[in-house]
Design a protein around this motif. Structure first.
Motif, PDB file in Angstrom:
ATOM      1  N   SER A 152      -5.008  20.453 -39.586  1.00  0.00           N
ATOM      2  CA  SER A 152      -4.491  19.091 -39.647  1.00  0.00           C
ATOM      3  C   SER A 152      -5.163  18.289 -40.754  1.00  0.00           C
ATOM      4  N   LEU A 207     -16.394  11.192 -34.662  1.00  0.00           N
ATOM      5  CA  LEU A 207     -16.149  10.474 -35.913  1.00  0.00           C
ATOM      6  C   LEU A 207     -17.084   9.287 -36.056  1.00  0.00           C
ATOM      7  N   LYS A 263      -6.670  15.456 -40.405  1.00  0.00           N
ATOM      8  CA  LYS A 263      -7.965  14.971 -39.925  1.00  0.00           C
ATOM      9  C   LYS A 263      -9.032  16.053 -40.035  1.00  0.00           C
ATOM     10  N   GLU A 288     -13.290  18.778 -34.900  1.00  0.00           N
ATOM     11  CA  GLU A 288     -11.949  18.539 -35.447  1.00  0.00           C
ATOM     12  C   GLU A 288     -11.245  19.850 -35.767  1.00  0.00           C
ATOM     13  N   ASP A 322     -13.089  10.824 -31.213  1.00  0.00           N
ATOM     14  CA  ASP A 322     -13.449   9.492 -31.709  1.00  0.00           C
ATOM     15  C   ASP A 322     -14.964   9.311 -31.728  1.00  0.00           C
TER      16      ASP A 322
END
Length: 306
Positions: free
Chosen positions: A189, A124, A191, A147, A121
């Motif tokens: 993934s 990001l 993300k 990620e 988080d």
């Protein structure tokens, strides 16, 4: 026997026949050359006897090296002398009777799912709005790196050296070439794909990166981001996310990937394939994760459990 020439021949074989990485070759060279220097005044490493090897290992232990380091140095010596024996340069292997130092098979520090979430988080948030002193390009790149690392469990050398083609395909899996030049399929993934897409947009603004075949190009000897730079940036990110820098490294995130998969029901063999471990015994350091999961299963569902 000329030890320096024998070491060069051994390293050439490891590179050509076994596909050893440059990092592996450098480690072998250091260990063998250190051993040769330690035996100054004796016959030299390539002509060492079993007694010489025992003396060398005792000296390494006396210098305070950890059991894992002692075992690594002995492994380098064993492979070196097996090579000399196979090539007919020696009639014996002096390491045959040497006992390996016992090293505990412990699981490296692992981030919890909540801690990993905080790390991702924060990465990001910084990619969207870089904090003062951090360039947007570096923030977006770091977010993509973290990620992809957590989504795939890649080794750090595999991660930083990813080809650009991985990000140009919108697919859920890609093939990576790992240790020993072996290929394996790893997942990607949504993300991670989104983070790579964002990085591609920023990467495209750098004219110097336009001709690079690597996803994370850099002005380095290899042409891609040095793993030490990523490790340093990751530790700084951990601190900004409220985590101890000592508890976070690329290796720790790779182990978090494996541990979290097992905690949520993945099979040990599947994790072995994803990590690129050639031997299941290497993956069995995670056995305690499976034991905890089975204990919880019994406690939650057995009719006689308290």
């Amino acid at each position: 026997m000329n030890t320096p020439a024998a070491i060069e021949a051994f390293l050439e074989m490891m590179s050509a026949e076994r596909g050893a990485s440059q990092n592996t070759l450098d480690a072998y060279r250091r260990d063998l050359e250190d051993g040769h220097r330690s035996m100054h005044g004796k016959s030299g490493l390539a002509a060492a006897t079993s007694a010489d090897i025992a003396w060398l290992m005792d000296r390494i232990a006396a210098e305070g090296f950890a059991a894992s380091t002692q075992a690594r140095k002995l492994s380098a010596l064993r492979q070196f002398f097996r090579f000399l024996y196979a090539e007919g340069l020696r009639a014996d292997d002096p390491t045959g009777t040497t006992v390996s130092p016992k090293k505990p098979r412990t699981l490296p520090g692992v981030l919890s799912e909540a801690e990993t979430g905080r790390l991702l988080d924060r990465a990001l948030d910084e990619a969207r709005s870089p904090p003062q002193g951090i360039e947007r390009e570096a923030a977006v790149r770091l977010h993509a790196l973290v990620e992809v690392l957590y989504a795939t469990g890649l080794r750090v050398s595999e991660l930083v050296g990813l080809p650009l083609a991985v990000a140009l395909r919108d697919e859920r899996f890609f093939v990576v070439r790992g240790k020993g030049n072996k290929e394996r399929m790893v997942p990607l993934s949504g993300k991670a794909r989104a983070a790579m897409t964002a990085w591609l947009s920023v990467r495209a603004t750098d004219p110097a990166a336009a001709e690079s075949p690597f996803l994370f190009p850099a002005r380095s000897d290899t042409g891609f981001l040095p793993r030490q730079v990523f490790a340093r940036d990751l530790k700084a990110l951990a601190v900004r996310a409220g985590l101890p820098s000592s508890a976070v490294s690329p290796h720790v995130v790779r182990h978090a990937f494996a541990s979290h998969l097992l905690q949520n029901g993945a099979d040990l063999r599947a994790v072995q394939l994803l990590l690129g471990h050639s031997d299941i015994s290497t993956t069995q350091i995670y056995t305690h994760v499976l034991e905890e999961r089975l204990m919880k299963l019994v406690n939650d569902h057995h009719p006689l459990a308290d």
